[in-house]
Design a protein around this motif. Structure first.
Motif, PDB file in Angstrom:
ATOM      1  N   ILE A  80       0.858  -1.184   0.000  1.00 13.54           N
ATOM      2  CA  ILE A  80       0.000   0.000   0.000  1.00 13.54           C
ATOM      3  C   ILE A  80       0.892   1.230   0.000  1.00 13.54           C
ATOM      4  CG2 ILE A  80      -1.913   1.196   1.134  1.00 13.54           C
ATOM      5  CD1 ILE A  80      -2.545  -1.293   2.681  1.00 13.54           C
ATOM      6  N   PHE A 187      -3.924   6.785   8.449  1.00 13.54           N
ATOM      7  CA  PHE A 187      -3.664   5.765   7.433  1.00 13.54           C
ATOM      8  C   PHE A 187      -3.927   4.372   8.006  1.00 13.54           C
ATOM      9  CE2 PHE A 187      -0.542   2.807   5.561  1.00 13.54           C
ATOM     10  CZ  PHE A 187      -0.903   2.872   4.219  1.00 13.54           C
ATOM     11  N   SER A 190      -7.784   4.055   8.385  1.00  9.26           N
ATOM     12  CA  SER A 190      -8.598   4.065   7.163  1.00  9.26           C
ATOM     13  C   SER A 190      -8.193   3.016   6.137  1.00  9.26           C
ATOM     14  CB  SER A 190      -8.532   5.454   6.513  1.00  9.26           C
ATOM     15  OG  SER A 190      -7.204   5.737   6.068  1.00  9.26           O
ATOM     16  N   ARG A 191      -6.949   2.567   6.175  1.00 11.66           N
ATOM     17  CA  ARG A 191      -6.476   1.636   5.152  1.00 11.66           C
ATOM     18  C   ARG A 191      -6.068   0.271   5.735  1.00 11.66           C
ATOM     19  NH1 ARG A 191      -4.546   3.928   0.522  1.00 11.66           N
ATOM     20  NH2 ARG A 191      -4.655   1.771  -0.245  1.00 11.66           N
ATOM     21  N   LEU A 195      -8.308  -3.426   5.874  1.00  7.87           N
ATOM     22  CA  LEU A 195      -7.691  -4.539   5.161  1.00  7.87           C
ATOM     23  C   LEU A 195      -7.635  -5.776   6.046  1.00  7.87           C
ATOM     24  CD1 LEU A 195      -6.023  -5.810   2.836  1.00  7.87           C
ATOM     25  CD2 LEU A 195      -3.977  -4.809   3.916  1.00  7.87           C
TER      26      LEU A 195
END
Length: 340
Positions: A80, A187, A190-191, A195
Protein backbone atom coordinates in the motif's frame (compact mmCIF):
# COMPACT_ATOMS: atom_id res chain seq x y z
CA UNK A 1 2.86 2.09 44.71
CA UNK A 2 6.16 0.95 43.30
CA UNK A 3 7.30 -2.60 43.91
CA UNK A 4 10.81 -3.90 43.34
CA UNK A 5 11.21 -7.59 42.72
CA UNK A 6 12.99 -10.10 40.57
CA UNK A 7 11.16 -11.33 37.45
CA UNK A 8 9.00 -14.43 37.32
CA UNK A 9 10.39 -17.30 35.27
CA UNK A 10 8.00 -17.10 32.35
CA UNK A 11 10.07 -16.90 29.21
CA UNK A 12 12.62 -19.53 30.06
CA UNK A 13 15.35 -18.99 27.51
CA UNK A 14 15.37 -15.26 28.22
CA UNK A 15 14.90 -15.17 31.97
CA UNK A 16 17.40 -17.97 32.62
CA UNK A 17 20.10 -15.54 31.47
CA UNK A 18 18.56 -12.36 32.81
CA UNK A 19 17.12 -13.22 36.22
CA UNK A 20 20.40 -12.68 38.05
CA UNK A 21 21.09 -9.29 36.58
CA UNK A 22 17.72 -7.67 35.88
CA UNK A 23 15.83 -5.57 38.36
CA UNK A 24 12.30 -5.00 37.22
CA UNK A 25 10.51 -1.93 38.47
CA UNK A 26 6.75 -2.41 38.42
CA UNK A 27 4.00 0.08 39.01
CA UNK A 28 1.20 -2.41 39.47
CA UNK A 29 0.55 -6.11 39.90
CA UNK A 30 2.84 -8.26 37.72
CA UNK A 31 1.78 -8.56 34.14
CA UNK A 32 3.36 -11.97 33.68
CA UNK A 33 1.06 -14.89 34.36
CA UNK A 34 2.62 -17.57 36.53
CA UNK A 35 2.18 -21.23 35.86
CA UNK A 36 2.16 -21.27 32.07
CA UNK A 37 3.11 -24.64 30.70
CA UNK A 38 4.50 -23.34 27.42
CA UNK A 39 6.96 -20.57 26.66
CA UNK A 40 8.00 -18.92 23.41
CA UNK A 41 11.21 -20.00 21.78
CA UNK A 42 13.68 -17.26 22.55
CA UNK A 43 16.84 -16.89 20.52
CA UNK A 44 17.25 -13.15 20.94
CA UNK A 45 20.89 -12.86 22.05
CA UNK A 46 22.41 -12.78 18.57
CA UNK A 47 19.60 -10.50 17.39
CA UNK A 48 20.17 -8.06 20.21
CA UNK A 49 23.90 -7.95 19.57
CA UNK A 50 23.43 -7.18 15.91
CA UNK A 51 21.09 -4.32 16.69
CA UNK A 52 23.76 -2.48 18.64
CA UNK A 53 25.88 -1.92 15.53
CA UNK A 54 25.76 1.45 13.73
CA UNK A 55 24.52 -0.25 10.54
CA UNK A 56 21.44 -1.89 12.05
CA UNK A 57 19.04 0.21 9.94
CA UNK A 58 20.73 -0.98 6.74
CA UNK A 59 20.74 -4.65 7.69
CA UNK A 60 19.26 -6.70 4.88
CA UNK A 61 16.33 -8.97 5.60
CA UNK A 62 16.97 -12.64 5.16
CA UNK A 63 14.42 -15.41 5.28
CA UNK A 64 11.79 -14.75 7.95
CA UNK A 65 8.87 -16.67 9.45
CA UNK A 66 6.70 -15.15 6.72
CA UNK A 67 8.76 -16.98 4.07
CA UNK A 68 8.57 -20.45 5.62
CA UNK A 69 5.61 -22.85 5.71
CA UNK A 70 3.98 -23.00 9.13
CA UNK A 71 1.19 -25.16 10.45
CA UNK A 72 0.39 -22.52 13.04
CA UNK A 73 0.00 -19.36 10.95
CA UNK A 74 -0.74 -18.33 7.37
CA UNK A 75 1.01 -15.20 6.07
CA UNK A 76 -0.19 -12.67 3.52
CA UNK A 77 1.73 -9.70 2.15
CA UNK A 78 0.07 -6.54 0.84
CA UNK A 79 1.59 -3.39 -0.69
CA UNK A 80 0.00 0.00 0.00
CA UNK A 81 1.25 3.50 -0.79
CA UNK A 82 0.75 6.62 1.29
CA UNK A 83 -1.76 9.16 -0.02
CA UNK A 84 1.05 11.46 -1.19
CA UNK A 85 2.89 8.57 -2.85
CA UNK A 86 6.09 9.23 -0.89
CA UNK A 87 6.04 6.16 1.38
CA UNK A 88 5.50 2.57 0.35
CA UNK A 89 4.32 0.06 2.92
CA UNK A 90 4.62 -3.68 3.21
CA UNK A 91 1.77 -5.03 5.33
CA UNK A 92 2.27 -8.63 6.43
CA UNK A 93 -0.72 -10.30 8.06
CA UNK A 94 -0.27 -13.53 10.00
CA UNK A 95 -3.56 -15.39 10.50
CA UNK A 96 -3.76 -18.28 13.00
CA UNK A 97 -4.57 -21.73 11.68
CA UNK A 98 -6.94 -22.36 14.57
CA UNK A 99 -10.51 -21.18 14.05
CA UNK A 100 -11.39 -17.72 15.29
CA UNK A 101 -13.12 -17.58 18.69
CA UNK A 102 -16.70 -16.38 18.98
CA UNK A 103 -15.65 -12.77 19.48
CA UNK A 104 -12.98 -12.87 16.78
CA UNK A 105 -9.20 -12.90 17.06
CA UNK A 106 -7.32 -10.23 18.94
CA UNK A 107 -5.03 -8.24 16.65
CA UNK A 108 -1.49 -7.10 17.43
CA UNK A 109 -0.32 -4.25 15.18
CA UNK A 110 3.48 -4.10 15.08
CA UNK A 111 5.33 -1.00 13.94
CA UNK A 112 8.72 -1.34 12.22
CA UNK A 113 7.10 -4.38 10.66
CA UNK A 114 10.15 -5.56 8.73
CA UNK A 115 12.20 -5.71 11.92
CA UNK A 116 9.32 -7.28 13.84
CA UNK A 117 8.91 -10.11 11.33
CA UNK A 118 12.67 -10.55 11.27
CA UNK A 119 12.68 -10.84 15.08
CA UNK A 120 9.84 -13.34 15.52
CA UNK A 121 10.96 -16.97 15.32
CA UNK A 122 9.10 -20.16 14.42
CA UNK A 123 8.95 -21.21 18.08
CA UNK A 124 7.02 -18.04 18.87
CA UNK A 125 4.28 -19.05 16.43
CA UNK A 126 4.10 -22.53 17.93
CA UNK A 127 3.89 -21.07 21.43
CA UNK A 128 1.15 -18.63 20.43
CA UNK A 129 -0.88 -21.49 18.92
CA UNK A 130 -1.09 -23.10 22.35
CA UNK A 131 -2.59 -19.99 23.91
CA UNK A 132 -5.14 -17.66 22.32
CA UNK A 133 -3.33 -16.82 19.09
CA UNK A 134 -3.83 -13.28 17.83
CA UNK A 135 -3.66 -12.04 14.28
CA UNK A 136 -0.26 -10.39 13.80
CA UNK A 137 0.01 -7.35 11.55
CA UNK A 138 3.50 -6.13 10.68
CA UNK A 139 3.39 -2.58 9.34
CA UNK A 140 6.68 -2.22 7.50
CA UNK A 141 8.13 -0.52 4.47
CA UNK A 142 8.56 -2.05 1.03
CA UNK A 143 12.34 -2.14 1.16
CA UNK A 144 14.91 -4.98 1.46
CA UNK A 145 16.19 -3.83 4.86
CA UNK A 146 14.83 -3.88 8.39
CA UNK A 147 14.10 -0.15 8.62
CA UNK A 148 13.45 2.87 6.45
CA UNK A 149 14.91 5.57 8.68
CA UNK A 150 13.58 8.47 6.62
CA UNK A 151 10.00 7.20 6.37
CA UNK A 152 9.75 6.10 9.99
CA UNK A 153 11.15 9.43 11.19
CA UNK A 154 8.21 11.11 9.48
CA UNK A 155 5.50 8.55 10.26
CA UNK A 156 6.30 7.97 13.92
CA UNK A 157 6.81 11.53 15.18
CA UNK A 158 4.17 14.21 15.86
CA UNK A 159 3.90 17.84 14.86
CA UNK A 160 4.96 20.17 17.67
CA UNK A 161 2.14 21.79 19.61
CA UNK A 162 1.99 24.67 22.07
CA UNK A 163 -1.20 25.91 23.73
CA UNK A 164 -3.25 23.80 21.36
CA UNK A 165 -1.63 25.28 18.25
CA UNK A 166 0.84 23.67 15.83
CA UNK A 167 4.14 25.54 15.98
CA UNK A 168 6.18 23.09 13.88
CA UNK A 169 4.29 21.08 11.28
CA UNK A 170 7.41 19.27 10.06
CA UNK A 171 10.03 19.39 12.82
CA UNK A 172 13.55 18.26 11.89
CA UNK A 173 15.52 16.10 14.32
CA UNK A 174 18.88 14.55 13.47
CA UNK A 175 18.46 15.64 9.87
CA UNK A 176 15.15 13.83 9.35
CA UNK A 177 11.79 15.51 8.78
CA UNK A 178 9.08 14.46 11.22
CA UNK A 179 5.55 15.44 12.08
CA UNK A 180 3.53 12.79 10.23
CA UNK A 181 2.25 10.74 13.18
CA UNK A 182 -1.36 11.90 12.93
CA UNK A 183 -1.39 11.30 9.19
CA UNK A 184 0.07 7.84 9.75
CA UNK A 185 -2.50 6.99 12.43
CA UNK A 186 -5.27 8.04 10.07
CA UNK A 187 -3.66 5.76 7.43
CA UNK A 188 -3.74 2.83 9.87
CA UNK A 189 -7.39 3.52 10.73
CA UNK A 190 -8.60 4.06 7.16
CA UNK A 191 -6.48 1.64 5.15
CA UNK A 192 -4.74 -1.00 7.29
CA UNK A 193 -7.43 -1.88 9.81
CA UNK A 194 -10.11 -2.34 7.12
CA UNK A 195 -7.69 -4.54 5.16
CA UNK A 196 -7.07 -6.73 8.20
CA UNK A 197 -10.78 -7.00 8.95
CA UNK A 198 -11.43 -8.12 5.38
CA UNK A 199 -8.77 -10.83 5.54
CA UNK A 200 -9.24 -12.34 9.01
CA UNK A 201 -12.01 -12.87 11.54
CA UNK A 202 -10.84 -10.26 14.01
CA UNK A 203 -12.76 -8.75 16.91
CA UNK A 204 -12.49 -5.40 18.60
CA UNK A 205 -9.39 -6.24 20.65
CA UNK A 206 -6.71 -4.21 18.89
CA UNK A 207 -3.25 -3.80 20.42
CA UNK A 208 -0.22 -1.75 19.38
CA UNK A 209 3.49 -2.48 19.81
CA UNK A 210 6.28 -0.05 19.00
CA UNK A 211 9.96 0.32 19.82
CA UNK A 212 12.10 3.49 19.87
CA UNK A 213 10.43 5.97 17.47
CA UNK A 214 7.67 3.37 17.20
CA UNK A 215 7.27 3.59 20.97
CA UNK A 216 7.07 7.36 20.68
CA UNK A 217 4.28 6.93 18.14
CA UNK A 218 2.43 4.47 20.39
CA UNK A 219 2.50 6.86 23.34
CA UNK A 220 1.56 9.82 21.13
CA UNK A 221 -1.45 7.80 19.98
CA UNK A 222 -2.37 7.00 23.59
CA UNK A 223 -2.16 10.68 24.54
CA UNK A 224 -4.08 12.03 21.56
CA UNK A 225 -6.46 9.27 20.40
CA UNK A 226 -6.40 6.68 23.21
CA UNK A 227 -9.34 4.66 21.93
CA UNK A 228 -7.46 3.72 18.76
CA UNK A 229 -6.16 0.66 20.65
CA UNK A 230 -7.03 -0.98 23.94
CA UNK A 231 -3.51 -2.11 24.85
CA UNK A 232 -0.16 -0.45 24.23
CA UNK A 233 3.21 -2.20 24.60
CA UNK A 234 6.13 0.19 24.32
CA UNK A 235 9.84 -0.65 24.14
CA UNK A 236 12.41 2.07 24.87
CA UNK A 237 10.27 4.93 23.54
CA UNK A 238 12.16 7.98 22.27
CA UNK A 239 10.69 10.38 24.82
CA UNK A 240 13.76 12.62 24.37
CA UNK A 241 12.69 13.48 20.81
CA UNK A 242 12.39 17.23 20.11
CA UNK A 243 13.29 18.26 23.67
CA UNK A 244 10.66 16.00 25.20
CA UNK A 245 7.66 16.92 23.03
CA UNK A 246 5.92 13.80 24.36
CA UNK A 247 6.04 15.16 27.90
CA UNK A 248 4.25 18.32 26.76
CA UNK A 249 1.56 16.10 25.25
CA UNK A 250 1.35 14.31 28.58
CA UNK A 251 0.87 17.61 30.42
CA UNK A 252 -2.03 18.50 28.13
CA UNK A 253 -3.63 15.04 28.28
CA UNK A 254 -6.85 14.37 30.19
CA UNK A 255 -5.58 11.35 32.15
CA UNK A 256 -9.07 9.99 32.74
CA UNK A 257 -9.27 9.15 29.02
CA UNK A 258 -6.75 6.35 29.60
CA UNK A 259 -8.89 4.61 32.23
CA UNK A 260 -9.07 0.88 31.52
CA UNK A 261 -6.23 0.95 28.99
CA UNK A 262 -3.33 -1.42 29.46
CA UNK A 263 0.02 0.28 28.98
CA UNK A 264 3.34 -1.53 29.40
CA UNK A 265 6.50 0.60 29.14
CA UNK A 266 9.76 -1.37 29.04
CA UNK A 267 13.17 0.30 28.92
CA UNK A 268 16.75 -0.92 28.72
CA UNK A 269 19.24 0.76 31.03
CA UNK A 270 22.50 -0.93 30.04
CA UNK A 271 25.21 1.72 29.51
CA UNK A 272 26.62 2.15 26.03
CA UNK A 273 29.90 0.29 25.59
CA UNK A 274 31.64 3.32 24.12
CA UNK A 275 30.49 5.57 27.01
CA UNK A 276 28.74 7.97 24.68
CA UNK A 277 25.69 9.53 26.38
CA UNK A 278 22.46 7.89 25.31
CA UNK A 279 19.71 10.12 23.87
CA UNK A 280 17.55 9.06 26.82
CA UNK A 281 19.89 10.97 29.14
CA UNK A 282 19.04 14.29 27.45
CA UNK A 283 17.37 16.52 30.08
CA UNK A 284 13.64 17.07 29.65
CA UNK A 285 11.97 19.96 31.42
CA UNK A 286 8.81 18.90 33.20
CA UNK A 287 5.82 21.19 33.70
CA UNK A 288 6.95 21.95 37.26
CA UNK A 289 10.40 23.01 36.07
CA UNK A 290 12.28 19.86 37.04
CA UNK A 291 14.83 18.41 34.62
CA UNK A 292 14.53 14.65 34.16
CA UNK A 293 16.05 12.13 31.78
CA UNK A 294 13.53 10.45 29.50
CA UNK A 295 13.44 7.22 31.54
CA UNK A 296 12.48 9.10 34.68
CA UNK A 297 9.89 11.10 32.75
CA UNK A 298 8.39 7.88 31.37
CA UNK A 299 8.26 6.39 34.84
CA UNK A 300 6.32 9.40 36.08
CA UNK A 301 3.95 9.14 33.12
CA UNK A 302 3.28 5.48 33.91
CA UNK A 303 2.65 6.33 37.56
CA UNK A 304 0.22 9.05 36.48
CA UNK A 305 -1.64 6.65 34.20
CA UNK A 306 -1.88 4.11 37.00
CA UNK A 307 -3.30 6.69 39.37
CA UNK A 308 -6.04 7.42 36.83
CA UNK A 309 -7.29 3.84 36.54
CA UNK A 310 -5.10 2.65 33.66
CA UNK A 311 -3.40 -0.75 34.00
CA UNK A 312 0.04 0.79 33.57
CA UNK A 313 3.50 -0.58 34.31
CA UNK A 314 7.08 0.60 33.93
CA UNK A 315 9.97 -1.88 33.90
CA UNK A 316 13.71 -1.57 33.48
CA UNK A 317 16.10 -4.17 32.10
CA UNK A 318 19.64 -3.47 33.25
CA UNK A 319 21.24 -6.06 30.95
CA UNK A 320 19.64 -4.67 27.79
CA UNK A 321 20.59 -1.70 25.66
CA UNK A 322 18.33 0.10 23.23
CA UNK A 323 18.64 -2.46 20.43
CA UNK A 324 18.06 -5.48 22.65
CA UNK A 325 14.75 -4.06 23.82
CA UNK A 326 13.20 -4.83 20.43
CA UNK A 327 13.11 -8.51 21.24
CA UNK A 328 12.28 -8.06 24.92
CA UNK A 329 9.33 -5.73 24.34
CA UNK A 330 8.04 -7.74 21.38
CA UNK A 331 8.03 -10.86 23.57
CA UNK A 332 5.87 -8.99 26.04
CA UNK A 333 3.54 -7.82 23.29
CA UNK A 334 3.07 -11.40 22.06
CA UNK A 335 2.33 -12.48 25.61
CA UNK A 336 -0.25 -9.77 26.22
CA UNK A 337 -1.89 -10.21 22.83
CA UNK A 338 -2.37 -13.95 23.44
CA UNK A 339 -4.01 -13.62 26.84
CA UNK A 340 -7.67 -14.67 27.15
Amino acid sequence: MFMFRRPASLIAAYWSRAIKSTQRILLCAPILIAGLSATPGITYAQEAASLTTPTRSARLLGETVADRPSKYYRFETHAIDSADGKRHYRIQIAIPSTPAPAGGYATLYMLDGNAAIDTIVDQDLEWLSRRHPPVLVAIGYDIPTRNDVVSRAYDYTPPIMADGQIIAQQPVVRGHVGGGADIFLAFIESRIKPLVRSRAGVGDQEYLWGHSYGGLFALHTLLTQPDSFSRYVVGDPSAWWYKGALVREWDAFDKTRAAGKRVAILVGTKPRPDHRPAPSSTPIRMSDGRLLDSHSALREMAAGLLSHAADASYETFSEQGHGGMIRVSLERALLIASEP
